[in-house]
Design a protein around this motif. Sequence first.
Motif, PDB file in Angstrom:
ATOM      1  N   VAL A   4      30.542 -47.386 -15.029  1.00 16.21           N
ATOM      2  CA  VAL A   4      30.747 -46.380 -14.011  1.00 16.21           C
ATOM      3  C   VAL A   4      30.694 -44.977 -14.599  1.00 16.21           C
ATOM      4  O   VAL A   4      30.199 -44.050 -13.975  1.00 16.21           O
ATOM      5  CB  VAL A   4      32.089 -46.624 -13.293  1.00 16.21           C
ATOM      6  CG1 VAL A   4      32.373 -45.533 -12.299  1.00 16.21           C
ATOM      7  CG2 VAL A   4      32.051 -47.962 -12.600  1.00 16.21           C
ATOM      8  N   ALA A   5      31.142 -44.808 -15.830  1.00 12.98           N
ATOM      9  CA  ALA A   5      31.166 -43.480 -16.444  1.00 12.98           C
ATOM     10  C   ALA A   5      29.772 -42.895 -16.580  1.00 12.98           C
ATOM     11  O   ALA A   5      29.609 -41.684 -16.632  1.00 12.98           O
ATOM     12  CB  ALA A   5      31.840 -43.539 -17.811  1.00 12.98           C
ATOM     13  N   THR A   6      28.748 -43.736 -16.627  1.00 13.18           N
ATOM     14  CA  THR A   6      27.385 -43.222 -16.750  1.00 13.18           C
ATOM     15  C   THR A   6      26.607 -43.378 -15.458  1.00 13.18           C
ATOM     16  O   THR A   6      25.398 -43.349 -15.452  1.00 13.18           O
ATOM     17  CB  THR A   6      26.636 -43.962 -17.880  1.00 13.18           C
ATOM     18  OG1 THR A   6      26.574 -45.357 -17.555  1.00 13.18           O
ATOM     19  CG2 THR A   6      27.314 -43.754 -19.213  1.00 13.18           C
ATOM     20  N   PHE A  58      31.233 -53.366  -7.951  1.00 15.05           N
ATOM     21  CA  PHE A  58      31.897 -52.694  -6.835  1.00 15.05           C
ATOM     22  C   PHE A  58      31.046 -52.812  -5.576  1.00 15.05           C
ATOM     23  O   PHE A  58      31.547 -53.137  -4.504  1.00 15.05           O
ATOM     24  CB  PHE A  58      32.139 -51.219  -7.193  1.00 15.05           C
ATOM     25  CG  PHE A  58      32.663 -50.387  -6.062  1.00 15.05           C
ATOM     26  CD1 PHE A  58      33.980 -50.493  -5.658  1.00 15.05           C
ATOM     27  CD2 PHE A  58      31.840 -49.491  -5.399  1.00 15.05           C
ATOM     28  CE1 PHE A  58      34.474 -49.726  -4.607  1.00 15.05           C
ATOM     29  CE2 PHE A  58      32.318 -48.720  -4.351  1.00 15.05           C
ATOM     30  CZ  PHE A  58      33.642 -48.840  -3.957  1.00 15.05           C
ATOM     31  N   PHE A  59      29.746 -52.569  -5.720  1.00 14.02           N
ATOM     32  CA  PHE A  59      28.841 -52.627  -4.575  1.00 14.02           C
ATOM     33  C   PHE A  59      28.889 -54.008  -3.921  1.00 14.02           C
ATOM     34  O   PHE A  59      29.048 -54.121  -2.705  1.00 14.02           O
ATOM     35  CB  PHE A  59      27.402 -52.297  -5.009  1.00 14.02           C
ATOM     36  CG  PHE A  59      26.471 -52.072  -3.856  1.00 14.02           C
ATOM     37  CD1 PHE A  59      26.240 -50.796  -3.395  1.00 14.02           C
ATOM     38  CD2 PHE A  59      25.838 -53.141  -3.215  1.00 14.02           C
ATOM     39  CE1 PHE A  59      25.387 -50.571  -2.312  1.00 14.02           C
ATOM     40  CE2 PHE A  59      24.999 -52.922  -2.142  1.00 14.02           C
ATOM     41  CZ  PHE A  59      24.776 -51.649  -1.696  1.00 14.02           C
ATOM     42  N   ARG A  60      28.738 -55.053  -4.726  1.00 16.00           N
ATOM     43  CA  ARG A  60      28.757 -56.424  -4.170  1.00 16.00           C
ATOM     44  C   ARG A  60      30.088 -56.737  -3.504  1.00 16.00           C
ATOM     45  O   ARG A  60      30.128 -57.401  -2.468  1.00 16.00           O
ATOM     46  CB  ARG A  60      28.443 -57.441  -5.257  1.00 16.00           C
ATOM     47  CG  ARG A  60      26.966 -57.511  -5.615  1.00 16.00           C
ATOM     48  CD  ARG A  60      26.642 -58.744  -6.444  1.00 16.00           C
ATOM     49  NE  ARG A  60      27.387 -58.784  -7.691  1.00 16.00           N
ATOM     50  CZ  ARG A  60      26.956 -58.287  -8.846  1.00 16.00           C
ATOM     51  NH1 ARG A  60      25.773 -57.715  -8.912  1.00 16.00           N
ATOM     52  NH2 ARG A  60      27.692 -58.370  -9.928  1.00 16.00           N
ATOM     53  N   SER A  71      27.756 -49.426   4.449  1.00 17.67           N
ATOM     54  CA  SER A  71      28.003 -48.490   5.538  1.00 17.67           C
ATOM     55  C   SER A  71      29.098 -47.539   5.068  1.00 17.67           C
ATOM     56  O   SER A  71      29.796 -47.804   4.085  1.00 17.67           O
ATOM     57  CB  SER A  71      28.467 -49.233   6.790  1.00 17.67           C
ATOM     58  OG  SER A  71      29.754 -49.802   6.565  1.00 17.67           O
ATOM     59  N   ALA A  72      29.258 -46.448   5.776  1.00 21.10           N
ATOM     60  CA  ALA A  72      30.321 -45.504   5.431  1.00 21.10           C
ATOM     61  C   ALA A  72      31.682 -46.207   5.485  1.00 21.10           C
ATOM     62  O   ALA A  72      32.528 -45.996   4.620  1.00 21.10           O
ATOM     63  CB  ALA A  72      30.291 -44.296   6.364  1.00 21.10           C
ATOM     64  N   ALA A  73      31.872 -47.074   6.483  1.00 21.47           N
ATOM     65  CA  ALA A  73      33.144 -47.791   6.617  1.00 21.47           C
ATOM     66  C   ALA A  73      33.370 -48.745   5.442  1.00 21.47           C
ATOM     67  O   ALA A  73      34.491 -48.839   4.918  1.00 21.47           O
ATOM     68  CB  ALA A  73      33.181 -48.552   7.938  1.00 21.47           C
ATOM     69  N   GLU A  74      32.320 -49.450   5.015  1.00 23.94           N
ATOM     70  CA  GLU A  74      32.448 -50.357   3.871  1.00 23.94           C
ATOM     71  C   GLU A  74      32.784 -49.578   2.601  1.00 23.94           C
ATOM     72  O   GLU A  74      33.645 -49.984   1.819  1.00 23.94           O
ATOM     73  CB  GLU A  74      31.156 -51.147   3.643  1.00 23.94           C
ATOM     74  CG  GLU A  74      30.905 -52.233   4.659  1.00 23.94           C
ATOM     75  CD  GLU A  74      29.539 -52.874   4.512  1.00 23.94           C
ATOM     76  OE1 GLU A  74      29.447 -54.097   4.731  1.00 23.94           O
ATOM     77  OE2 GLU A  74      28.556 -52.164   4.195  1.00 23.94           O
ATOM     78  N   PHE A  75      32.091 -48.452   2.405  1.00 28.31           N
ATOM     79  CA  PHE A  75      32.318 -47.644   1.214  1.00 28.31           C
ATOM     80  C   PHE A  75      33.737 -47.085   1.206  1.00 28.31           C
ATOM     81  O   PHE A  75      34.440 -47.168   0.199  1.00 28.31           O
ATOM     82  CB  PHE A  75      31.279 -46.524   1.135  1.00 28.31           C
ATOM     83  CG  PHE A  75      31.357 -45.703  -0.119  1.00 28.31           C
ATOM     84  CD1 PHE A  75      31.314 -46.285  -1.373  1.00 28.31           C
ATOM     85  CD2 PHE A  75      31.452 -44.327  -0.038  1.00 28.31           C
ATOM     86  CE1 PHE A  75      31.377 -45.517  -2.530  1.00 28.31           C
ATOM     87  CE2 PHE A  75      31.511 -43.551  -1.185  1.00 28.31           C
ATOM     88  CZ  PHE A  75      31.476 -44.150  -2.433  1.00 28.31           C
TER      89      PHE A  75
END
Length: 112
Positions: A4-6, A58-60, A71-75
């Motif tokens: 995540v840092a990169t 994180f995405f999965r 979606s904005a709600a999922e994020f």
Amino acid sequence: MHSVATSAATRKTTKSVATVGPGGFIDPEQAALMSQASQVLLSILYKLNASKMKTNDFFRKVDTSGDGRLSAAEFRSGLESLGYKPSNAEFKQVMQVIDADGSGEISPKELD
């Protein structure tokens, strides 16, 4: 697999701050907005790093619809699961930076 840092989120924010407006100057309002978004994105990155999670993991995890886009709600829900509860203004700023195509959803490429 990127840590995540990169992640591209940091690179995007830096690139956005450097956007030059008419006359060769950075618009002060845009610079302030990007600066605030940078701070929010860094907070998110710290939260992900603290949980030892990579951006693709994180995405999965937060793609509850399984459609390959957040979606904005999922994020927002995903951020809250990390303990980060952005204000509406902060969340809007983050979405403006991450959602490069302006679709209102985040693709894996946009988050990575």
